[in-house]
Design a protein around this motif. Structure first.
Motif, PDB file in Angstrom:
ATOM      1  N   LEU A   1      74.334  21.650 -61.075  1.00  9.51           N
ATOM      2  CA  LEU A   1      73.887  21.650 -62.536  1.00  9.51           C
ATOM      3  C   LEU A   1      72.894  22.974 -62.457  1.00  9.51           C
ATOM      4  O   LEU A   1      72.677  23.294 -63.519  1.00  9.51           O
ATOM      5  CB  LEU A   1      73.154  20.286 -62.764  1.00  9.51           C
ATOM      6  N   GLN A   2      71.916  23.179 -61.308  1.00  8.71           N
ATOM      7  CA  GLN A   2      71.179  24.400 -61.612  1.00  8.71           C
ATOM      8  C   GLN A   2      71.699  25.369 -61.146  1.00  8.71           C
ATOM      9  O   GLN A   2      71.046  26.439 -61.045  1.00  8.71           O
ATOM     10  CB  GLN A   2      70.139  23.917 -60.827  1.00  8.71           C
ATOM     11  N   ASN A   3      73.056  25.608 -60.808  1.00  7.34           N
ATOM     12  CA  ASN A   3      73.656  26.938 -60.267  1.00  7.34           C
ATOM     13  C   ASN A   3      73.741  27.798 -61.496  1.00  7.34           C
ATOM     14  O   ASN A   3      74.104  27.539 -62.589  1.00  7.34           O
ATOM     15  CB  ASN A   3      75.004  26.375 -59.739  1.00  7.34           C
ATOM     16  N   GLU A   4      73.360  28.939 -61.089  1.00  3.72           N
ATOM     17  CA  GLU A   4      73.372  30.383 -62.403  1.00  3.72           C
ATOM     18  C   GLU A   4      74.901  30.137 -62.889  1.00  3.72           C
ATOM     19  O   GLU A   4      75.144  30.537 -63.969  1.00  3.72           O
ATOM     20  CB  GLU A   4      73.286  31.554 -61.635  1.00  3.72           C
TER      21      GLU A   4
ATOM     22  N   ARG B   1      67.008  23.574 -65.301  1.00  5.54           N
ATOM     23  CA  ARG B   1      67.279  24.712 -65.285  1.00  5.54           C
ATOM     24  C   ARG B   1      66.102  25.858 -65.668  1.00  5.54           C
ATOM     25  O   ARG B   1      65.619  25.430 -66.844  1.00  5.54           O
ATOM     26  CB  ARG B   1      68.576  25.243 -65.822  1.00  5.54           C
TER      27      ARG B   1
ATOM     28  N   LEU C   1      70.767  18.826 -65.886  1.00  2.00           N
ATOM     29  CA  LEU C   1      71.029  20.399 -66.475  1.00  2.00           C
ATOM     30  C   LEU C   1      69.673  20.677 -66.839  1.00  2.00           C
ATOM     31  O   LEU C   1      69.372  22.173 -66.672  1.00  2.00           O
ATOM     32  CB  LEU C   1      71.976  20.069 -67.521  1.00  2.00           C
TER      33      LEU C   1
ATOM     34  N   TYR D   1      77.241  27.868 -63.321  1.00  2.00           N
ATOM     35  CA  TYR D   1      77.333  26.615 -64.172  1.00  2.00           C
ATOM     36  C   TYR D   1      77.078  26.935 -65.580  1.00  2.00           C
ATOM     37  O   TYR D   1      76.004  27.292 -65.777  1.00  2.00           O
ATOM     38  CB  TYR D   1      76.517  25.424 -63.578  1.00  2.00           C
TER      39      TYR D   1
ATOM     40  N   ARG E   1      81.882  14.504 -64.185  1.00  2.00           N
ATOM     41  CA  ARG E   1      80.812  14.669 -62.862  1.00  2.00           C
ATOM     42  C   ARG E   1      80.825  13.445 -61.629  1.00  2.00           C
ATOM     43  O   ARG E   1      79.897  13.228 -61.307  1.00  2.00           O
ATOM     44  CB  ARG E   1      79.596  14.820 -63.407  1.00  2.00           C
TER      45      ARG E   1
ATOM     46  N   LYS F   1      73.611  16.901 -56.818  1.00  3.27           N
ATOM     47  CA  LYS F   1      73.529  17.316 -58.305  1.00  3.27           C
ATOM     48  C   LYS F   1      73.039  19.008 -58.628  1.00  3.27           C
ATOM     49  O   LYS F   1      73.719  19.653 -59.139  1.00  3.27           O
ATOM     50  CB  LYS F   1      72.617  16.509 -58.987  1.00  3.27           C
TER      51      LYS F   1
END
Lengths: 269, 471
Positions: B118-121, A103, A100, B123, B104, B114
């Motif tokens: 997890l890096q999706n805007e 990001r 996470l 999310y 998860r 992943k």
């Protein structure tokens, strides 16, 4: 080490405010490097509620105060027993996946300059890379209080070549993420002696995730790993997300904030 | 490629059973009278005030979506297949949402990469570990479906956040019943009027544990300037609940309250029609004026339910879409009933090469785009348009996905005083709470231009009433 913390934040408003709502991330979580002996968060006349533990393992509380109010004083006092774990965060309960923390946020955005710098500084292993990045930030960014402004990004900091702990941490986070190493912003307290280089008792540093070790604290301002002089308060993707206090007040006029923090070593018993 | 599209009305020159009643009725109608009725219908719509704002057009931004009087018809047996497929998808998407914010498992199993999650805007890190009532995140799932054959249905996209358009489903039916009461007397058309009651029940069923007694609901709108404001007020009205804006709500202690003329009233369930980013300035955009400071903290500590749950958008992201069939197998152990459209991700070099070579036969979309804006329909584009679009893709490949051009089914549409086949799609609305319900109908959009495959109202599409007929 037994540390006592006294942290007062006062808000003065030009005109009385109708309502004030704040979200606190101001209670340290327990882990191997710190044992919380006592902790209190007080605001006179306020209503506390809506508290929970977030994915990063931090306790979040909501404070609401019905006005008219022209001042608020947030008083935090606590005692924490600290231990040196060579910077490694052990025994900290959290739900977030380290992935996470790859990001990008607006404060930690990566540009070509940061990307290139990260690529040429990176070493073989993640831990060596983490230390190399920390040294790089310490060398490139001169610590200079007052040189920065709210909303300064990692890109701004690299260009300016100076900043405070917040700016140095944002740059370190940006470098790490660009090299594929999860990184996060950490707030806390630091015991500084009178001869110490910096006198900031309210401090911020960085944690990088190293496979096999877990989260490792790195303080680019003091070019070291957190030891028993440090108390970890909370974390987030950047300074905004990790902020100990986020608030909104309803009313007119300007707001003046004043912070006083002292960290003292208590006699061991 | 040049296959004839599936006609929903005729098969081998004969009228299909689904359209038999409609066809008979149409043959008794006088074209002039139909034209007259069409005008009346438009006047009625205008009087209700149901308009739609078209983005990207300078003037006359609010306009009426053209209404076509010829309904789009499904037989109950066909609908049952669709119903099972949509419900299956809604279950899988909600399980996925619970999973990605908790254990998860699907990422650990390596089924979805992943970083895509997890890096999706969409999310939302702020809700990790938070379990909403009944573990439901998306309470209203709008699934966009096209038909290509008798039993072939494809899902174009899922809408897990706040799918709009349901007011059209209800108003289209209402207008049809007013214009042609006799038609409804002689056919057994399943009612859609129940939708507001079902929606209310769904929202009540996800009241947080801290709520005692009958839950208080509210619809949260960004305000009158929003293009879907009509729908927000319509739904609040139909459910007999308050329509509120951010400034009408405030947080005190563990709960959120709305200001009413009789003093503050606690709100238990918020059906929000504003985006995550504008819900709460203490959690998201600090400069947002639309939100309610502290709302997310109340939500995260179980004092209020927000529908759809913040962070639900990661399930309907176009990059995640391609994994929905895998999700269905992984979570439910079932085979997907509705098909996914083959999708090439331009972020992957092999896919990109294929897409650039086959642009004239593909549909290319922006990953985060919606409403038919900024897309390329290869077969309907000029060489110059295709070449220009290829440049845009090369600039930022990760922003694009491509799909084959599907031969969308056609439904008879009243144009220029006669019936002509026009391409249609369908958005049914699935409600997820203590039960999963699918209203027997939906929003049928029709491309009014001959041969056009773009049904979006922003691109000149119209709407139809959607019937589910007893076999």
């Amino acid at each position: 080490m037994l540390l006592s913390i006294d942290h007062q934040t006062s808000y003065r408003y030009e005109h009385p405010q109708r309502r004030i709502v704040q979200s606190f991330r101001m209670t340290p979580a327990e882990c191997e490097s710190q044992q919380v002996m006592g902790w209190s968060v007080e605001v006179e006349g306020a209503c506390f509620g809506a508290s929970f533990t977030d994915g990063g393992g931090d306790l979040v509380q909501t404070m609401t105060l019905s006005g008219p109010a022209s001042t608020i004083d947030v008083k935090i006092t606590g005692t924490v027993r600290t231990f040196d774990t060579a910077g490694v965060l052990k025994g900290h309960q959290e739900l977030n996946d380290p992935g996470l923390y790859l990001r990008e946020t607006s404060l930690t955005r990566v540009d070509d300059a940061i990307r290139e710098l990260a690529a040429e500084t990176a070493c073989e292993g993640a831990l060596d890379t983490a230390h190399a990045f920390t040294n790089l930030v310490a060398e490139r960014i001169v610590y200079s209080p007052g040189s920065t402004a709210h909303g300064h990004t990692a890109i701004d900091t690299l260009q300016a070549g100076q900043g405070v702990c917040q700016d140095q941490s944002h740059l370190l986070i940006a470098l790490a993420r660009s090299a594929g190493i999860p990184a996060r912003y950490v707030t806390g307290y630091l015991l500084t002696d009178a001869e110490g280089k910096y006198h900031e008792a309210s401090h911020a540093w960085t944690e990088l995730f190293v496979d096999g070790l877990g989260w490792v604290g790195l303080d680019p301002t003091n070019r070291c790993c957190p030891d028993e002089r440090y108390v970890r308060l909370g974390s987030g993707l950047d300074a905004q997300e990790a902020a100990p206090i986020r608030g909104v007040s309803f009313g007119h006029g300007t707001e003046i904030m004043d912070v006083a923090v002292t960290v003292m070593q208590m006699a061991q018993q | 490629m040049k296959k004839e599209p599936f006609s929903e009305m005729y098969v081998n020159g004969k009228v299909r059973k689904a359209y038999a009643v409609l066809s008979e009725w149409y043959n008794t109608c006088d074209p002039d009278e139909l034209t007259q009725k069409q005008k009346e219908a438009e006047t009625l719509f205008r009087r209700i005030g149901i308009t739609f704002a078209v983005y990207g057009q300078g003037q006359d931004a609010e306009r009426l979506i053209p209404f076509d009087m010829m309904p789009r018809v499904f037989l109950e047996s066909e609908w049952r297949l669709l119903e099972r497929g949509v419900k299956q998808r809604a279950r899988a998407l909600n399980t996925f949402l619970w999973d990605v914010y908790n254990r998860r498992e699907i990422l650990r199993a390596g089924i979805i990469p992943k970083h895509l999650v997890l890096q999706n805007e969409a999310y939302e890190p702020a809700v990790v570990g938070i379990e909403p009532a009944r573990n439901v995140y998306s309470h209203i799932v709008g699934v966009d479906i096209v038909r290509t054959g008798l039993k072939d249905f494809y899902v174009l996209e899922d809408n897990c956040r706040t799918p709009s358009g349901v007011s059209y489903m209800l108003e289209n039916r209402e207008i049809m019943m007013r214009m042609w009461p006799d038609l409804f007397k002689q056919t057994r058309i399943q009612p859609v009027e129940d939708y507001a009651r079902l929606l209310r029940h769904t929202l009540e069923s996800v009241a947080p544990a801290k709520c005692e007694g009958e839950p208080t609901l509210a619809v949260l709108t960004p305000g009158a300037f929003n293009s879907a404001y009509y729908e927000h007020s319509f739904l609040a009205d139909q459910m007999s609940v308050e329509l509120v804006e951010g400034q009408d709500l405030f947080v005190d202690g563990d709960f959120v309250y709305m200001r009413t003329t009789r003093g503050p009233r606690r709100v238990d369930v918020i059906y929000r029609r504003i985006d995550d980013a504008f819900l709460d300035p203490l959690c998201f955009k600090p400069e947002s004026m639309l939100g309610v400071p502290g709302l997310m903290n109340v939500y995260r500590s179980g004092g209020v339910q927000i529908c759809s749950a913040p962070g639900a958008g990661v399930a309907d992201d176009k990059a995640i879409y391609t994994y929905v069939p895998e999700m269905i197998r992984f979570y439910l152990g079932e085979e997907p009933i509705l098909k996914n459209v083959d999708t090439w991700r331009c972020s992957e070099s092999d896919d990109l090469a294929y897409v650039l070579e086959h642009l004239p036969e593909l549909v290319v979309k922006e990953v985060h785009g919606s409403g038919g804006y900024g897309m390329l329909v290869g077969p309907a584009s000029t060489k110059k348009q295709i070449a220009d679009y290829a440049e845009r893709i090369k600039q930022n490949p990760g922003n694009y996905i491509a799909q084959p051009t599907l031969a969308l089914s056609t439904s008879p549409t009243f144009v220029e005083q006669q019936l002509a086949p026009r391409h249609v799609d369908l958005r049914p609305y699935c409600l997820v709470g203590d039960k999963i319900e699918l209203c027997p109908g939906g929003l049928t959009r029709v491309a009014l231009t001959e041969g056009s495959l773009v049904v979006n109202s922003s691109q000149g599409g119209g709407v139809k009433d959607t019937w589910v007929l007893a076999d």
